[in-house]
Design a protein around this motif. Structure first.
Motif, short mmCIF file in Angstrom:
data_model
loop_
_atom_site.label_atom_id
_atom_site.label_comp_id
_atom_site.label_asym_id
_atom_site.label_seq_id
_atom_site.Cartn_x
_atom_site.Cartn_y
_atom_site.Cartn_z
N LEU A 1 0.81 -1.22 0.00
CA LEU A 1 0.00 0.00 0.00
C LEU A 1 0.84 1.26 0.00
CD1 LEU A 1 -2.71 -1.21 2.51
CD2 LEU A 1 -2.99 -0.84 0.05
N ILE A 2 2.05 1.17 0.50
CA ILE A 2 2.93 2.35 0.50
C ILE A 2 4.33 1.92 0.07
CG2 ILE A 2 1.62 3.50 2.33
CD1 ILE A 2 3.92 2.92 4.23
N THR A 3 5.11 2.91 -0.32
CA THR A 3 6.51 2.68 -0.66
C THR A 3 7.37 3.62 0.17
OG1 THR A 3 6.41 4.25 -2.49
CG2 THR A 3 6.01 1.93 -3.02
N ARG A 4 8.60 3.20 0.39
CA ARG A 4 9.57 4.04 1.10
C ARG A 4 10.75 4.28 0.17
NH1 ARG A 4 10.49 1.42 7.04
NH2 ARG A 4 9.93 -0.54 6.07
N ARG A 5 11.32 5.47 0.31
CA ARG A 5 12.55 5.76 -0.42
C ARG A 5 13.41 6.66 0.45
NH1 ARG A 5 13.17 10.73 -2.84
NH2 ARG A 5 11.34 12.08 -2.75
N ARG A 6 14.69 6.54 0.27
CA ARG A 6 15.63 7.35 1.04
C ARG A 6 15.96 8.62 0.27
NH1 ARG A 6 18.28 6.98 5.49
NH2 ARG A 6 17.78 4.82 5.94
N SER A 7 15.95 9.74 1.00
CA SER A 7 16.35 11.02 0.43
C SER A 7 17.31 11.65 1.43
CB SER A 7 15.13 11.92 0.21
OG SER A 7 15.53 13.19 -0.24
N ARG B 1 19.26 11.77 4.55
CA ARG B 1 19.13 11.04 5.82
C ARG B 1 17.69 10.71 6.15
NH1 ARG B 1 22.67 13.71 10.36
NH2 ARG B 1 20.93 15.14 10.30
N GLU B 2 16.77 11.18 5.34
CA GLU B 2 15.35 10.93 5.62
C GLU B 2 14.83 9.74 4.83
OE1 GLU B 2 12.79 14.72 6.83
OE2 GLU B 2 13.37 14.70 4.71
N VAL B 3 13.85 9.08 5.42
CA VAL B 3 13.12 8.03 4.71
C VAL B 3 11.74 8.61 4.43
CG1 VAL B 3 12.16 5.72 4.80
CG2 VAL B 3 14.40 6.18 5.83
N LEU B 4 11.39 8.68 3.15
CA LEU B 4 10.11 9.25 2.73
C LEU B 4 9.15 8.13 2.35
CD1 LEU B 4 11.52 12.17 0.56
CD2 LEU B 4 10.69 12.29 2.91
N THR B 5 7.90 8.32 2.72
CA THR B 5 6.87 7.33 2.40
C THR B 5 5.82 7.97 1.52
OG1 THR B 5 5.61 7.89 4.38
CG2 THR B 5 7.18 6.09 4.57
N SER B 6 5.29 7.17 0.60
CA SER B 6 4.18 7.65 -0.23
C SER B 6 3.22 6.49 -0.45
CB SER B 6 4.70 8.21 -1.56
OG SER B 6 5.44 7.25 -2.25
N GLY B 7 1.97 6.86 -0.68
CA GLY B 7 0.94 5.85 -0.89
C GLY B 7 0.84 5.47 -2.34
N ASP B 8 0.35 4.26 -2.57
CA ASP B 8 0.17 3.77 -3.93
C ASP B 8 -1.32 3.55 -4.16
OD1 ASP B 8 0.17 2.55 -6.37
OD2 ASP B 8 1.50 0.90 -5.80
N ILE B 9 -1.97 4.52 -4.80
CA ILE B 9 -3.41 4.45 -5.02
C ILE B 9 -3.79 3.24 -5.86
CG2 ILE B 9 -3.52 5.94 -7.06
CD1 ILE B 9 -6.04 5.88 -4.16
#
Length: 123
Positions: free
Chosen positions: A62-68, A70-78
């Motif tokens: 349902l979501i993905t994570r990616r590193r940017s 030092r932060e880990v960003l999450t986004s949803g997958d509609i």
């Protein structure tokens, strides 16, 4: 969803969505990308607990994570959410079909004749 892979996918989706916090996280990341730190600050629980919720959502696809940096960003997958709606619509169709069959059976049931000398009850 009828084969084992589809059923396993449905199990993972519903497990992921069974928790209020995970549903809220999903709503937030569907609206826009968030860092795990920002998400964790929104809840009255440890950073680790929020990470675990995010991991469940990620395993369900349902979501993905990616590193940017030092932060880990999450986004949803509609697109991953759509099968849930499709599955629920399929279950609703089954239910509506049952209700229609019950209505049909009731319409076919003859009314009871009244006994001689008795008047039918008025509604």
């Amino acid at each position: 969803m009828h084969d084992d892979d589809d059923e396993d996918r449905a199990d993972a989706l519903f497990h992921a969505l069974a928790d209020r916090t995970r549903r809220d996280i999903l709503r937030r990341v569907l609206a826009g990308e968030h860092s795990v730190s920002t998400l964790a600050a929104s809840y009255d629980m440890s950073f680790t607990a929020v990470q675990k919720h995010i991991a469940v959502l990620e395993r369900a696809g349902l979501i993905t994570r990616r590193r940017s940096g030092r932060e880990v960003l999450t986004s949803g997958d509609i697109a991953a959410v759509r099968p849930i709606g499709s599955l629920l619509r399929g279950l609703e169709d089954i239910w509506r079909g049952r209700v229609t069959r019950i209505d049909d059976l009731l319409a076919e049931t003859p009314t009871r004749p009244t006994s001689p000398g008795r008047t039918p009850l008025k509604e």
